[in-house]
Every structure is written in structure tokens, then in C-alpha cells.
Design an enzyme around this catalytic site. Structure first.
Site, PDB file in Angstrom:
ATOM      1  CG  ASP A 127      -0.232  -0.038   2.529  1.00  0.00           C
ATOM      2  OD1 ASP A 127       1.014   0.021   2.544  1.00  0.00           O
ATOM      3  OD2 ASP A 127      -0.915  -0.125   3.569  1.00  0.00           O
ATOM      4  NE  ARG A 185      18.444   0.532  -1.329  1.00  0.00           N
ATOM      5  CZ  ARG A 185      17.603   0.560  -0.311  1.00  0.00           C
ATOM      6  NH1 ARG A 185      17.371  -0.525   0.368  1.00  0.00           N
ATOM      7  NH2 ARG A 185      16.990   1.665   0.027  1.00  0.00           N
ATOM      8  CG  ASP A 254      16.381  -5.909  -0.459  1.00  0.00           C
ATOM      9  OD1 ASP A 254      16.740  -7.076  -0.205  1.00  0.00           O
ATOM     10  OD2 ASP A 254      15.335  -5.411  -0.032  1.00  0.00           O
TER      11      ASP A 254
HETATM   12  P1  AMP Z   1      12.308  -4.599   3.208  1.00  0.00           P
HETATM   13  O1  AMP Z   1      12.949  -5.951   3.155  1.00  0.00           O
HETATM   14  O2  AMP Z   1      11.411  -4.372   4.393  1.00  0.00           O
HETATM   15  O3  AMP Z   1      13.318  -3.526   3.101  1.00  0.00           O
HETATM   16  O4  AMP Z   1      11.320  -4.444   1.958  1.00  0.00           O
HETATM   17  C1  AMP Z   1      11.420  -5.204   0.810  1.00  0.00           C
HETATM   18  C2  AMP Z   1      10.694  -4.566  -0.360  1.00  0.00           C
HETATM   19  O5  AMP Z   1       9.288  -4.443  -0.101  1.00  0.00           O
HETATM   20  C3  AMP Z   1      11.168  -3.189  -0.759  1.00  0.00           C
HETATM   21  O6  AMP Z   1      11.161  -3.143  -2.150  1.00  0.00           O
HETATM   22  C4  AMP Z   1      10.117  -2.283  -0.157  1.00  0.00           C
HETATM   23  O7  AMP Z   1      10.015  -1.052  -0.847  1.00  0.00           O
HETATM   24  C5  AMP Z   1       8.862  -3.107  -0.332  1.00  0.00           C
HETATM   25  N1  AMP Z   1       7.787  -2.763   0.635  1.00  0.00           N
HETATM   26  C6  AMP Z   1       7.752  -3.029   1.961  1.00  0.00           C
HETATM   27  N2  AMP Z   1       6.608  -2.572   2.509  1.00  0.00           N
HETATM   28  C7  AMP Z   1       5.886  -1.998   1.522  1.00  0.00           C
HETATM   29  C8  AMP Z   1       4.600  -1.353   1.442  1.00  0.00           C
HETATM   30  N3  AMP Z   1       3.810  -1.200   2.512  1.00  0.00           N
HETATM   31  N4  AMP Z   1       4.198  -0.887   0.227  1.00  0.00           N
HETATM   32  C9  AMP Z   1       4.955  -1.038  -0.859  1.00  0.00           C
HETATM   33  N5  AMP Z   1       6.165  -1.634  -0.859  1.00  0.00           N
HETATM   34  C10 AMP Z   1       6.636  -2.111   0.313  1.00  0.00           C
HETATM   35 MG    MG Z   2      14.719  -2.512   2.529  1.00  0.00          MG
END
Ligand code: AMP
Ligand code: MG
Length: 491
Positions: A127, A185, A254
Site C-alpha cells: 500500500d 545497496r 537489498d
Molecule cells: P524490506 O525488506 O522491508 O526492506 O522491503 C522489501 C521490499 O518491499 C522493498 O522493495 C520495499 O520497498 C517493499 N515494501 C515493503 N513494505 C511496503 C509497502 N507497505 N508498500 C509497498 N512496498 C513495500
Molecule cells: Mg529494505
């Protein structure tokens, strides 16, 4: 008045300009009813952003991405990444924007980045939003890490949006303004490599060298020197995590920076009782990112970076592999040196030689203290702090924490013979860390609108080494009914 304040700083769009293929120009979602929850005045000053201005309605809108200041070119960054070992060719900022870079008062270029600013083209099913609790959590833990002298992204502000966001329940939405020396990253290199545009990969590496490791430009092989510098920075970083008992929780490629700063405080936690197998993240069911696995997983991520950078090391793939393997091979030694040096400091022992009889004795004492910790449930942070009392002649507090008293006495006798320095110990062993039960308590209150516990806790963790009267509850291990602590990624 606000115009005058804005004219004191200028945003640069260096990433957006130099690496346009990795940057999608985008706009933040409008927040219906912004409310500034917390502002880092000292960091704002460091950036030359006046805190007074950031508190004005326009300043708050800037912190949400709703007011785009001069020179700022908000972009969502594209990157790839291995998540729990599986490769995703396209991740990117699904709910974040890079506002641009600011030259700080010391002449360093710093990214200003907004997390929770709405859906982007990378949002997939997400979202695009973030909620108050987890954003304040990142604020608190990253500020604690900074105070512990551990390289990290910083938190500038959290602004509540006034919108309710659907999670398990409806929760108040928020945007975190984050500052980093860059958001490059390992996954940025994986993405660039996958485009098969070698000129882009080179441009990314040049950008990384210029921002983080300018000395690499002078090396005989600048790109190999860049890789070696990242290996060295990550080896040191992960050793520092291990020394304070920090479990990152989601060390996907990432979420590993090129700068060597800790990034992404989703499911992280500090261990209470020492436990090599400690895992807090609810989604890490296999324990891939357990406490003791972190050095190995960092090395695994760096191998993925080497693969992505391979064409930069040598045009001939075959010839590129050997120097990459050799460079990566330095990780273990660098990690061990940093960790062992840090453990000696925690034990109040002089730096001294790692080799020879003196080095062997120190090494056995380090092994010995880990064995004592493993034997118990022993609170990791309290134990080292209490051990300084042993060095001052009062062994009760530390001795009282372990099960095998004979083993403790034998160990402590050998250790005392090396004349440990308790003053040095208190400089590196924190009294106050963001203990999980206290973090939860502060965030629960903040989510209900009471920021006092959060602000008090923030103040406590910002001076982690100096014991202060009246703060006893912040040093205590969690109550027994706190149980198996779980953290969540989908924040
Ligand atoms: P993370 O491992 O938490 O850094 O997130 C992994 C991926 O999920 C990244 O590409 C974030 O941008 C995406 N992401 C996490 N939460 C959301 C969200 N609520 N809406 C859209 N993308 C998200
Ligand atoms: Mg991340």
C-alpha cells in the site's frame, strides 16, 4: 519567514542525475492531517536544515514529500535483491522516495529519504504506507546504534499523516525522514548488472567510489579496491553488531549498504539473554538471519556483490574471478580481528598482540567468557557491565548471573591476572540498549497518542554508557511473562 529559512539549504539531485536509469521521478502521497511527532534537532542542524523551519507547516510538508524544496527531485530507487536466499530481479522503493542530497555543515553529502510516502511503481501489492509504531521504532533503534558508535542511517523526523492504515488492525500512518551517507545497496549493483548495461554498472561504481571510498580511485584497480573497501566496512560493521548483541533480522542484499551503514530497522532486536540461535523476525522461520549466522550471511551477500561487479574487475570473466575470490577471502580475517579486538575491549584488556603467549591467553579468555554466557541464560548487556565491578573488586553482580560458579571463579582468576581496566570496560559496554520489552511499551503508548515514554526512552539510549540514577528499570532484563519476542517485517 519560511522562504528565508528555505534559502539556507539546497538539495542536490545527484543520484537522480547521475544514475537516471535507477531513479524514477515520483511524488509523495498527500497527507490529510500532518502532525510532527518527533524531530531530531541536532541532526537537522548538522544538515543545515533549521529545526524552526522544519516545525512550520511548510517544513512538516517537506518532511512528508508534499513540499518539494528547491533542487530536490524526489525519486524512487530501483534495485534488485536476494531475499532469504531467493533472487528478485526488481524490488526498488515501493513506499519510499529519495528527496535528494544535502551538503552538511562538515561538507559531507547526505541523502534525505522518506519512508512511507505512498505507492510507487515498485509497490507491487503493497500500500506504499508505513505506520507510527514501526517508524518510531526505526527512529529509536537507529539513534541508539549511532550513540553506540555503530555506523547507521539516521532518523531526522517522524510525521503522522492523519490517515489510518490497514494492517492487522487500522493503525495511524506515518512517514519517517531518514538520512544516510547514501542509499546504494548490494541490490543496486545487482540491478545494474542485470540490465547488462556495462556503462551503467561502471557509472554506479564510480558514483559509489566518489561518495564513499574516494581513495579507491587512486588504486591500481579502482573497482576491485571499491569491492575490498565494502568488504572491510561490512566486516567491521557486523562485528560491531555482534559485540552489542544486535540481530538485524532481514539481511537481504537489498538491505546491505555499500557505505557500511546499518540500514532498515524492520524486524531487528537486541538480544536479552545471550543465545547464538536468537531469531526475532516472525518470517525468518529457518533462522537464516539468527544472531550467530550474521557474519556468514554478510559474507554470502558480499559474494553476490562480487558477482554483480565481476565485469568491472576484468573484461575476461575467467580472469576476474581470482581477484574477486581473493578480495572476498579477506572478510573472515577482518571480521575476526574486529570482533576479537572488540571482545578484548569489552573485557578491559589492553589491545596487545593477537599472536604469541599474550594473544593466546586473551583468546582463551574470550572463548571462556562466551562459554560462560552460553551455559546460562545470562543477560548479555548486564553481564559485561557487571563484570567491570568484578574488575573493581566486587565479583558478586557478575558471578551471581552464571550457573557454574566454579567455572566463573576459574575464569575470573585468570582474567584478573591480566589487570583488566574497568574504566575502559564502561566506555564500551553499554548500560542502556533498546530493550525489546521497553521498545514495545514505548511504541504502544505512542500509537495511543502518548509520546512521553518514547521521548524518555530516546533520551536514555542516546547516552548508553553513562549510568544515571533513577533509570534502573531501563537496565533490567524483560519480565518472565514477556516470553518469546517476535518482530514483524510487514510494517
Ligand atoms: P524490506 O525488506 O522491508 O526492506 O522491503 C522489501 C521490499 O518491499 C522493498 O522493495 C520495499 O520497498 C517493499 N515494501 C515493503 N513494505 C511496503 C509497502 N507497505 N508498500 C509497498 N512496498 C513495500
Ligand atoms: Mg529494505
Amino acid at each position: 519567514m519560511t522562504a528565508a529559512a528555505e534559502s539556507t539549504f539546497t538539495f542536490e539531485g545527484r543520484f537522480a542525475r547521475e544514475l537516471a536509469e535507477l531513479a524514477v521521478p515520483w511524488q509523495a502521497e498527500e497527507a490529510p492531517e500532518p502532525q510532527l511527532l518527533v524531530l531530531n534537532d541536532a541532526l537537522a542542524d548538522e544538515l543545515g536544515l533549521s529545526p524552526e523551519y522544519l516545525r512550520t507547516p511548510e517544513g512538516v510538508r517537506l518532511l512528508l514529500g508534499n513540499h518539494v524544496p528547491t533542487g530536490a527531485t524526489p525519486v524512487a530507487q530501483a534495485y534488485a535483491g536476494h531475499q532469504f536466499g531467493g533472487y528478485s530481479p526488481l524490488l526498488g522503493d515501493g513506499r519510499a522516495l529519495l528527496l535528494g542530497e544535502i551538503l552538511d555543515t562538515e561538507g559531507r553529502l547526505r541523502d534525505v529519504h522518506l519512508k512511507g510516502s505512498g505507492r510507487t511503481p515498485f509497490a507491487r501489492a503493497g500500500d506504499g504506507r508505513a505506520v507510527v509504531g514501526p517508524m518510531l521504532r526505526e527512529y529509536l533503534v537507529s539513534e541508539a546504534m549511532h550513540a553506540l558508535n555503530i555506523p547507521t542511517t539516521r532518523a531526522l523526523a517522524v510525521v503522522a499523516t492523519g490517515r489510518l492504515v490497514r494492517r492487522d488492525t487500522m493503525l495511524p500512518g506515518a512517514v519517517l525522514a531518514r538520512v544516510a551517507s547514501s542509499h546504494l545497496r548490494v541490490g543496486s549493483f545487482q540491478y545494474a548488472r542485470a540490465t547488462e548495461n556495462m556503462e551503467l554498472l561502471r557509472r554506479l561504481a564510480d558514483h559509489a567510489i566518489s561518495r564513499h571510498y574516494p581513495e579507491s580511485a587512486q588504486a591500481e584497480h579502482p573497482y576491485l579496491a571499491l569491492f575490498e573497501a565494502v568488504v572491510a566496512a561490512q566486516a567491521k560493521l557486523v562485528a560491531q553488531w555482534m559485540l552489542v548483541g544486535f540481530v538485524h533480522g532481514v539481511m537481504n542484499t537489498d538491505n546491505m549498504t555499500i557505505s557500511g551503514e546499518t540500514i532498515d530497522y524492520g524486524p531487528c532486536a537486541f538480544m536479552d539473554a545471550f543465545n547464538p540461535a536468537a531469531v526475532y523476525s516472525s518470517i525468518d522461520v529457518g533462522g537464516r538471519y539468527a544472531y550467530a549466522n550474521q557474519p556468514v550471511l554478510a559474507e554470502w551477500n558480499l559474494a553476490r556483490l562480487a558477482e554483480a561487479m565481476l565485469p568491472l574487475f576484468n573484461e575476461d570473466q575467467e580472469q576476474a574471478v581470482a581477484p574477486a575470490v581473493e578480495a572476498l577471502g579477506k572478510f573472515r580475517g577482518q571480521y575476526s580481528d574486529a570482533w576479537f579486538g572488540g571482545m578484548k575491549a569489552k573485557l578491559g584488556l589492553a589491545a596487545g598482540p593477537a599472536e604469541g603467549a599474550e594473544g593466546d591467553e586473551a583468546s582463551e579468555l574470550v572463548d571462556g567468557v562466551i562459554a560462560l554466557l552460553k551455559d546460562g541464560p545470562v543477560d548479555y548487556t548486564q553481564f559485561f557491565r557487571n563484570l567491570a565491578h568484578t574488575a573493581r573488586g566486587n565479583s558478586r553482580p557478575a558471578r551471581g548471573m552464571v550457573l557454574d560458579l566454579a567455572a566463573f571463579d576459574a575464569w575470573a582468576g585468570r582474567w584478573a591476572a591480566l589487570k583488566p581496566d574497568p574504566v575502559q570496560m564502561d566506555r564500551v559496554n553499554p548500560v542502556y540498549i533498546p530493550r525489546n520489552h521497553l521498545v514495545e511499551e514505548a511504541l504502544a503508548a505512542a500509537t495511543e497518542g502518548d509520546l512521553d515514554p518514547f521521548n524518555r526512552f530516546l533520551d536514555v539510549v542516546r547516552s548508553p554508557y553513562e549510568e544515571r540514577e533513577g533509570l534502573e528499570r531501563y537496565t533490567e532484563a524483560p519480565p518472565e511473562d514477556f516470553g518469546n519476542y517476535r518482530t514483524f517485517c510487514g510494517t
